[in-house]
Design an enzyme around this catalytic site. Structure first.
Site, PDB file in Angstrom:
ATOM      1  N   HIS A 114       0.827  -1.201   0.000  1.00  0.00           N
ATOM      2  CA  HIS A 114       0.000   0.000   0.000  1.00  0.00           C
ATOM      3  C   HIS A 114       0.866   1.258   0.000  1.00  0.00           C
ATOM      4  CE1 HIS A 114      -3.845   1.865  -0.267  1.00  0.00           C
ATOM      5  NE2 HIS A 114      -3.339   2.827   0.465  1.00  0.00           N
ATOM      6  N   TYR A 156       1.419   5.072  -2.627  1.00  0.00           N
ATOM      7  CA  TYR A 156       1.740   6.486  -2.341  1.00  0.00           C
ATOM      8  C   TYR A 156       3.088   6.869  -2.930  1.00  0.00           C
ATOM      9  CZ  TYR A 156      -2.456   6.084   0.246  1.00  0.00           C
ATOM     10  OH  TYR A 156      -3.774   5.853   0.541  1.00  0.00           O
ATOM     11  N   HIS A 165     -11.344   0.760  -9.267  1.00  0.00           N
ATOM     12  CA  HIS A 165     -10.796   1.750  -8.322  1.00  0.00           C
ATOM     13  C   HIS A 165      -9.384   2.161  -8.739  1.00  0.00           C
ATOM     14  CE1 HIS A 165      -8.779   3.310  -4.743  1.00  0.00           C
ATOM     15  NE2 HIS A 165      -8.049   2.206  -4.655  1.00  0.00           N
ATOM     16  N   PHE A 166      -8.537   1.155  -8.953  1.00  0.00           N
ATOM     17  CA  PHE A 166      -7.135   1.579  -9.067  1.00  0.00           C
ATOM     18  C   PHE A 166      -6.761   2.152 -10.431  1.00  0.00           C
ATOM     19  CE2 PHE A 166      -6.174  -3.168  -9.373  1.00  0.00           C
ATOM     20  CZ  PHE A 166      -5.615  -3.173 -10.636  1.00  0.00           C
ATOM     21  N   HIS A 167      -7.635   1.951 -11.435  1.00  0.00           N
ATOM     22  CA  HIS A 167      -7.321   2.652 -12.689  1.00  0.00           C
ATOM     23  C   HIS A 167      -7.668   4.140 -12.567  1.00  0.00           C
ATOM     24  CE1 HIS A 167      -6.585  -1.323 -14.373  1.00  0.00           C
ATOM     25  NE2 HIS A 167      -5.858  -0.683 -15.271  1.00  0.00           N
ATOM     26  N   ARG A 214     -12.054 -10.253 -10.565  1.00  0.00           N
ATOM     27  CA  ARG A 214     -10.892  -9.648 -11.207  1.00  0.00           C
ATOM     28  C   ARG A 214      -9.927 -10.772 -11.588  1.00  0.00           C
ATOM     29  NH1 ARG A 214      -7.007  -7.090  -6.414  1.00  0.00           N
ATOM     30  NH2 ARG A 214      -5.720  -6.623  -8.221  1.00  0.00           N
ATOM     31  N   ARG A 215      -8.866 -10.438 -12.332  1.00  0.00           N
ATOM     32  CA  ARG A 215      -7.798 -11.386 -12.670  1.00  0.00           C
ATOM     33  C   ARG A 215      -8.332 -12.719 -13.201  1.00  0.00           C
ATOM     34  NH1 ARG A 215      -3.643 -10.474  -7.574  1.00  0.00           N
ATOM     35  NH2 ARG A 215      -2.465  -8.879  -8.639  1.00  0.00           N
TER      36      ARG A 215
HETATM   37 FE1  HAS Z   1      -6.335   2.004  -3.195  1.00  0.00          FE
HETATM   38  C1  HAS Z   1      -6.637  -1.424  -3.430  1.00  0.00           C
HETATM   39  C2  HAS Z   1      -8.014   1.962  -0.212  1.00  0.00           C
HETATM   40  C3  HAS Z   1      -5.725   5.385  -2.774  1.00  0.00           C
HETATM   41  C4  HAS Z   1      -4.087   1.922  -5.793  1.00  0.00           C
HETATM   42  N1  HAS Z   1      -5.549   0.540  -4.402  1.00  0.00           N
HETATM   43  C5  HAS Z   1      -5.830  -0.801  -4.356  1.00  0.00           C
HETATM   44  C6  HAS Z   1      -5.121  -1.474  -5.400  1.00  0.00           C
HETATM   45  C7  HAS Z   1      -4.361  -0.528  -6.044  1.00  0.00           C
HETATM   46  C8  HAS Z   1      -4.643   0.734  -5.413  1.00  0.00           C
HETATM   47  C9  HAS Z   1      -3.400  -0.762  -7.192  1.00  0.00           C
HETATM   48  O1  HAS Z   1      -8.810  -0.108   1.880  1.00  0.00           O
HETATM   49  C10 HAS Z   1      -5.206  -2.962  -5.739  1.00  0.00           C
HETATM   50  C11 HAS Z   1      -4.121  -3.769  -5.129  1.00  0.00           C
HETATM   51  C12 HAS Z   1      -4.244  -5.195  -5.557  1.00  0.00           C
HETATM   52  O2  HAS Z   1      -3.736  -5.527  -6.640  1.00  0.00           O
HETATM   53  O3  HAS Z   1      -4.876  -5.980  -4.852  1.00  0.00           O
HETATM   54  N2  HAS Z   1      -6.834   3.411  -1.795  1.00  0.00           N
HETATM   55  C13 HAS Z   1      -7.549   3.190  -0.679  1.00  0.00           C
HETATM   56  C14 HAS Z   1      -7.747   4.449   0.040  1.00  0.00           C
HETATM   57  C15 HAS Z   1      -7.103   5.409  -0.704  1.00  0.00           C
HETATM   58  C16 HAS Z   1      -6.511   4.751  -1.836  1.00  0.00           C
HETATM   59  C17 HAS Z   1      -8.492   4.665   1.302  1.00  0.00           C
HETATM   60  N3  HAS Z   1      -5.153   3.385  -4.112  1.00  0.00           N
HETATM   61  C18 HAS Z   1      -5.037   4.720  -3.775  1.00  0.00           C
HETATM   62  C19 HAS Z   1      -4.082   5.347  -4.627  1.00  0.00           C
HETATM   63  C20 HAS Z   1      -3.611   4.364  -5.489  1.00  0.00           C
HETATM   64  C21 HAS Z   1      -4.298   3.152  -5.150  1.00  0.00           C
HETATM   65  C22 HAS Z   1      -3.680   6.800  -4.534  1.00  0.00           C
HETATM   66  C23 HAS Z   1      -2.599   4.441  -6.565  1.00  0.00           C
HETATM   67  C24 HAS Z   1      -1.894   5.481  -6.857  1.00  0.00           C
HETATM   68  N4  HAS Z   1      -7.191   0.550  -2.065  1.00  0.00           N
HETATM   69  C25 HAS Z   1      -7.767   0.739  -0.858  1.00  0.00           C
HETATM   70  C26 HAS Z   1      -8.131  -0.572  -0.283  1.00  0.00           C
HETATM   71  C27 HAS Z   1      -7.732  -1.539  -1.184  1.00  0.00           C
HETATM   72  C28 HAS Z   1      -7.142  -0.800  -2.306  1.00  0.00           C
HETATM   73  C29 HAS Z   1      -8.770  -0.840   1.000  1.00  0.00           C
HETATM   74  C30 HAS Z   1      -7.834  -3.058  -1.033  1.00  0.00           C
HETATM   75  C31 HAS Z   1      -9.128  -3.572  -1.447  1.00  0.00           C
HETATM   76  C32 HAS Z   1      -9.165  -5.075  -1.527  1.00  0.00           C
HETATM   77  O4  HAS Z   1     -10.144  -5.642  -1.006  1.00  0.00           O
HETATM   78  O5  HAS Z   1      -8.286  -5.735  -2.101  1.00  0.00           O
HETATM   79  C33 HAS Z   1      -6.996   6.894  -0.319  1.00  0.00           C
HETATM   80  O6  HAS Z   1      -5.654   7.302  -0.307  1.00  0.00           O
HETATM   81  C34 HAS Z   1      -7.794   7.760  -1.234  1.00  0.00           C
HETATM   82  C35 HAS Z   1      -7.870   9.194  -0.748  1.00  0.00           C
HETATM   83  C36 HAS Z   1      -8.249  10.129  -1.858  1.00  0.00           C
HETATM   84  C37 HAS Z   1      -9.170  11.060  -1.808  1.00  0.00           C
HETATM   85  C38 HAS Z   1      -9.457  11.875  -3.052  1.00  0.00           C
HETATM   86  C39 HAS Z   1      -9.047  13.336  -2.923  1.00  0.00           C
HETATM   87  C40 HAS Z   1      -9.314  14.051  -4.217  1.00  0.00           C
HETATM   88  C41 HAS Z   1      -8.456  14.904  -4.838  1.00  0.00           C
HETATM   89  C42 HAS Z   1      -8.872  15.522  -6.147  1.00  0.00           C
HETATM   90  C43 HAS Z   1      -9.482  16.927  -5.956  1.00  0.00           C
HETATM   91  C44 HAS Z   1      -9.843  17.515  -7.278  1.00  0.00           C
HETATM   92  C45 HAS Z   1      -9.695  18.818  -7.603  1.00  0.00           C
HETATM   93  C46 HAS Z   1     -10.053  19.271  -8.988  1.00  0.00           C
HETATM   94  C47 HAS Z   1      -9.115  19.825  -6.668  1.00  0.00           C
HETATM   95  C48 HAS Z   1      -9.955  11.316  -0.594  1.00  0.00           C
HETATM   96  C49 HAS Z   1      -7.145  15.289  -4.277  1.00  0.00           C
HETATM   97  C50 HAS Z   1     -11.226  20.231  -8.988  1.00  0.00           C
HETATM   98  C51 HAS Z   1     -11.279  20.940 -10.284  1.00  0.00           C
HETATM   99  C52 HAS Z   1     -12.247  20.783 -11.220  1.00  0.00           C
HETATM  100  C53 HAS Z   1     -12.168  21.571 -12.453  1.00  0.00           C
HETATM  101  C54 HAS Z   1     -13.359  19.828 -11.041  1.00  0.00           C
END
Ligand code: HAS
Length: 561
Positions: free
Chosen positions: A218, A222, A372-374, A435-436
């Protein structure tokens, strides 16, 4: 800033080798959607087997491209802000290790001897070269941290009361996270998997291997994300025509990543019976903690963009959104970064769903997960990487962008593709689509007794998104290499966009030093992982023999027949 030829060459190679490999990575991404939609109802295509392709896709895109880019980008940001080049000998040794590692692992995957996917979970077994290659890639990527730490210490000695530039802070934090988390996977590879793969041991401790992998896994996400965050904080406000709303918010977010990126790996193991509920609950809570820096980022960057829009004459609450430079060919990095942010809104929210224990049991190991992860790794991470690779290549080599109009629309095209693709996957996931899995062989083959007609629309949607993503990805490769083969026509220098801060808060020593944060990081890690490892040790179960994906019978039994 002018830099030496050797430094430029190093960065060019670190950018172009993974981009060349990306051709293979993107091709196998498209093939995944074709197999899964049931267009192909066979185990292999063009002599490349489904799981072999999935391994190439994951390893090249998620491990090789991201690691090479993080190192190249780190070299560039450190040199640009510290105004000093890293030790070139060490930098070239690091590059050589990473390249040899990539060659070894690529050979094993292409030869069909390492179809173990990017998570290389045992009891799937790979050729020793795959594990050795992974270890070399990781060790090679450690070396720049020592290089940069030395540069930073020297700089700090000369500038004791100057705030550490945000990009430098981000780069150092990212590689500290990387160094600590990869210690576990290095142990897994060198002590558990390599001896097993070499035949020195006959069985492997699967639960321990999985836990060590996710200690790394995980934090790995990051490590992918932070270079994009550095771009959001230090470049995007400037590219939008405004200022960074708060410099301190960026520092707080980065230090929170240092604390919470690693001790959350067990949220990938909510379904593993060897780990108790208490440990899962605690790491689940920390997972909500690791979302906080992203919420801070969402607020800070939205405020920065709003300021930029208002400076450009916008009115009303949301008018600023219409005033941003979305299609400015000269300012194309804005397009790459804003598209990444838009995708990340959905990637982040689905992450929160995954983190929630009960909801996780609905989506775990279903197509929801790649959905999710894409929107995370193929969202802000991939778009940041490809946009910045083109940017760094073009500015460092003094070559104009090839096909600038195409270049600026690539991120939008990609974003539309990802949104369609991920919708198909997540919808399918909620209907139980795994998946997979090569669905074309069974569930998406109308002749099969397992045929699931309700998964036809979901996989077709994913296929449509996949085709759009493939076209956008190939266009990027044309633009990148097209730029590389143009004649030099501009001054060649290391130049990065620099955002001024709107609130440039005075230096707070706590947010300008590492020691207290590192101590807290280690404490949280111990509290989170000692019980997890004790659980694993107690509930190990029998050790497993080796398997390959194409046969449910252990390799040893097949060979002895
Ligand atoms: Fe995840 C599984 C939970 C973030 C990647 N994640 C994965 C896997 C990958 C991955 C590759 O809790 C699969 C692994 C595998 O092969 O089994 N993930 C989270 C959580 C976050 C999170 C809580 N993941 C990421 C990021 C990744 C990534 C970043 C890659 C870079 N994830 C999980 C969990 C699993 C998981 C479980 C396991 C599930 C399972 O059962 O296997 C957090 O960090 C997310 C927080 C993000 C936010 C979004 C903030 C929004 C922003 C954009 C603002 C937009 C603006 C634009 C300002 C709260 C910053 C506005 C302007 C306009 C013009 C509209």
């Amino acid at each position: 800033m002018q830099v030496s030829k050797s430094f430029k060459r190093l960065i060019f190679l670190e950018l172009s080798i993974p981009v060349a490999l990306l051709t293979l990575g993107i091709y196998h991404g498209l093939m995944q959607t074709i197999f899964r939609a049931g267009v192909l109802q066979q185990a292999a295509f063009a002599k490349l087997e489904y799981y072999q392709g999935l391994t190439l896709h994951g390893v090249i895109n998620a491990l090789v491209l991201t690691t090479f880019f993080a190192v190249a980008f780190g070299h560039a940001t450190m040199a640009f802000y510290i105004k000093r080049e890293p030790n070139k000998k060490l930098a070239w040794i690091s590059f050589s290790c990473m390249t040899i590692g990539t060659v070894l692992a690529s050979w094993a995957m292409l030869a069909g001897k390492a179809s173990v996917l990017y998570t290389f979970y045992p009891p799937l077994k790979a050729h020793p070269f795959f594990y050795l290659g992974a270890a070399l890639l990781i060790v090679g990527s450690w070396l720049p941290l020592f290089n940069w730490a030395k540069m930073y210490v020297q700089w700090k000695r000369e500038n004791p009361t100057t705030k550490t530039p945000l990009a430098v802070l981000g780069t150092l934090i990212n590689f500290i996270i990387w160094f600590v988390c990869t210690l576990a996977v290095a142990y897994e590879v060198l002590v558990l998997l390599l001896p097993w793969s070499l035949g020195w041991t006959t069985t492997v401790n699967v639960t321990l291997a999985r836990t060590l992998f996710w200690f790394f896994g995980h934090a790995l996400v990051y490590f992918w994300l932070l270079p994009a965050y550095i771009m959001f904080y230090t470049m995007l406000p400037k590219l939008a025509g405004g200022k960074l709303y708060s410099d301190l918010a960026g520092r707080i977010a980065l230090f929170l990543f240092l604390l919470f990126s690693i001790p959350v790996g067990v949220h990938h193991q909510y379904s593993d019976p060897s780990i108790t509920q208490g440990v899962k609950f605690f790491q689940g809570m920390l997972t909500f903690g690791v979302a906080i820096p992203s919420f801070i980022t969402a607020f800070t960057i939205a405020a920065s963009l709003e300021y930029a829009g208002r400076k450009r004459g916008s009115k009303g609450w949301f008018g600023w959104m219409a005033r941003l430079p979305y299609l400015d060919t000269k300012n194309y990095m804005f397009a790459y970064l804003i598209c990444g942010l838009i995708l990340f809104v959905f990637g982040g929210l689905t992450g929160i769903v995954n983190a929630s224990y009960q909801l996780n049991s609905v989506v775990h190991n279903t197509a929801w997960l790649p959905g999710h992860f894409h929107m995370t790794v193929a969202g802000p991470v991939f778009l940041g990487i490809i946009g910045m690779s083109t940017y760094m290549y073009s500015t460092l080599s003094g070559r104009k962008i090839f096909m600038p109009k195409i270049n600026v629309i690539i991120p939008y095209f990609w974003t539309i593709g990802v949104l369609i693709f991920s919708t198909g996957l997540m919808w399918g996931g909620l209907l139980g689509e795994p998946r997979r899995t090569n669905l074309g062989m069974t569930y998406l083959n109308p002749k099969s007794e397992f045929f699931r007609p309700d998964w036809v629309p979901t996989t077709t949607l994913a296929l449509l998104g996949g085709i759009i993503m493939f076209i956008a990805g190939m266009l990027f490769i044309v633009v990148f290499f097209g730029t590389m083969f143009r004649k030099r026509s501009l001054s060649a220098e290391l130049d990065l966009p620099v955002s001024e801060a709107y609130h440039d808060e005075k230096r707070i020593p706590l947010f300008d030093q590492f020691k207290p944060w590192l101590i807290t990081m280690v404490l949280i890690l111990l509290i989170a992982y000692i019980p997890a490892l004790m659980n694993v040790n107690k509930n190990t179960g029998p050790k497993a023999p080796a398997f390959t994906p194409e046969n449910p019978v252990p390799v040893q039994m097949i060979n002895s027949k």
